[in-house]
Enzyme design. Structure first.
Site, PDB file in Angstrom:
ATOM      1  N   LYS A 103       0.875  -1.338   0.099  1.00 32.87           N
ATOM      2  CA  LYS A 103      -0.162   0.069   0.169  1.00 32.87           C
ATOM      3  C   LYS A 103       0.981   1.238  -0.140  1.00 32.87           C
ATOM      4  O   LYS A 103       0.424   2.184  -0.522  1.00 32.87           O
ATOM      5  CB  LYS A 103      -0.806   0.115   1.285  1.00 32.87           C
ATOM      6  CG  LYS A 103      -2.064  -0.941   1.168  1.00 32.87           C
ATOM      7  CD  LYS A 103      -2.828  -1.081   2.762  1.00 32.87           C
ATOM      8  CE  LYS A 103      -3.731  -1.892   2.515  1.00 32.87           C
ATOM      9  NZ  LYS A 103      -4.111  -2.354   3.989  1.00 32.87           N
TER      10      LYS A 103
HETATM   11  N1  GLU Z   1      -5.490  -8.051   7.652  1.00 26.45           N
HETATM   12  C1  GLU Z   1      -4.196  -8.465   7.196  1.00 26.45           C
HETATM   13  C2  GLU Z   1      -3.746  -7.697   6.176  1.00 26.45           C
HETATM   14  O1  GLU Z   1      -4.238  -6.912   5.602  1.00 26.45           O
HETATM   15  C3  GLU Z   1      -4.663 -10.055   6.795  1.00 26.45           C
HETATM   16  C4  GLU Z   1      -4.542 -10.852   7.684  1.00 26.45           C
HETATM   17  C5  GLU Z   1      -4.882 -12.317   7.442  1.00 26.45           C
HETATM   18  O2  GLU Z   1      -5.305 -12.556   6.283  1.00 26.45           O
HETATM   19  O3  GLU Z   1      -4.961 -13.332   8.197  1.00 26.45           O
HETATM   20  O4  GLU Z   1      -2.725  -8.055   5.750  1.00 26.45           O
END
Ligand code: GLU
Length: 278
Positions: A242
């Protein structure tokens, strides 16, 4: 009895726009569920305080829709704090968490091992009394936890059978200073609560699974299968991020690009110039 229904999920954090790597990940999780008549869930991992912004979460639904995916929304993490507190209290009662006041710099200076997620916590606070009036995190005592559970295994659809090695990450933080959870605790509890049977995510999170498997054993949670897929890489071989300015899905969408065509290309392994999969 037939096999249980496959349930996958895409669990983005709303701290920025999604990029091609997220689209790739979401499509994989979606298709793995769809191809066997299962369910595909969207969970917003919005416990990152001020970095989490609702406008990004809204964008995510528009992005997935643009890619032609169908999903079920499940509760965002910010609404589940109670379940995290409850699980943490249980681990505390079992003597498996300890408070820690070390700063990042102190840990870096004292660590003798670098693990897959950075310096391995050397256990400084495990052996000293901490005044809980000071700001502190709570860490998992991995050695004590493993003693309780014994050796554990887990299974990845791509990488095969794995022996859980949570000690390679060390005594990770389960409760942050500002929050009654951390990624490890929240994601593990949520996957169980959401009935996820196939945890699908990028290979960059492979090592986290050693901790998640341990938490499942400690908390009596069901054990899913995992699918850690390869990542999309930029020209310098770094994973898309990002923060490194790779064009977001929202930018592509607003520029009039065809989402369905993009999704078809990603499924076929045709990536835009400069992007590879590894
Ligand atoms: N929220 C995490 C991220 O955006 C992903 C976590 C997961 O898939 O376990 O990188």
């Amino acid at each position: 009895m037939g096999r249980p229904m496959t349930v996958t999920r895409f669990a983005p954090s709303p701290n920025g726009s999604l990029h091609l790597g997220h689209a790739f990940s979401a499509i994989i999780a979606h298709d793995l569920a769809r191809d066997c008549g299962g369910r595909f869930l969207l969970r917003i991992e919005d416990i990152d305080g001020p970095r989490s912004r609702p406008e990004f979460a809204r964008q995510f639904s528009e992005d997935l829709d643009w890619l032609g995916l169908e999903w079920e929304d499940v509760q965002a993490q910010s609404t589940r704090l109670e379940s995290y507190v409850e699980a943490a209290e249980r681990l505390k009662r079992d003597g498996l968490l300890y408070p820690c006041i070390c700063t990042r710099a102190e840990i870096k200076a004292a660590a003798t091992q670098i693990g897959p997620e950075g310096p391995v916590y050397p256990g400084t606070c495990k052996y000293r009394a901490i005044d809980l009036a000071q700001p502190h995190v709570w860490r998992l005592d991995v050695a004590a936890a493993l003693q309780k559970t014994g050796p554990l295994g887990w299974s990845d659809e791509l990488a095969g059978e794995q022996q859980a090695q949570p000690e390679t990450l060390g005594d990770v933080v389960l409760l942050r200073k500002d929050l009654p959870a951390s990624y490890h605790l929240a994601a593990t509890l949520d996957d169980a609560a959401d009935g996820v049977t196939l945890v699908t995510r990028g290979r960059d999170l492979f090592s986290s699974t050693h901790i998640h498997r341990l938490l499942q054993a400690l908390l009596g949670l069901p054990v899913p299968t995992w699918h850690h897929h390869p990542l999309l890489l930029d020209q310098s071989g770094e994973k898309l991020a990002k923060t490194r300015g790779s064009p977001s899905l929202a930018d592509r969408r607003l520029a009039g690009e065809e989402g369905l065509a993009l999704a078809a290309d990603l499924r076929a392994g045709c990536f835009p110039a400069g992007i590879s999969c590894g």
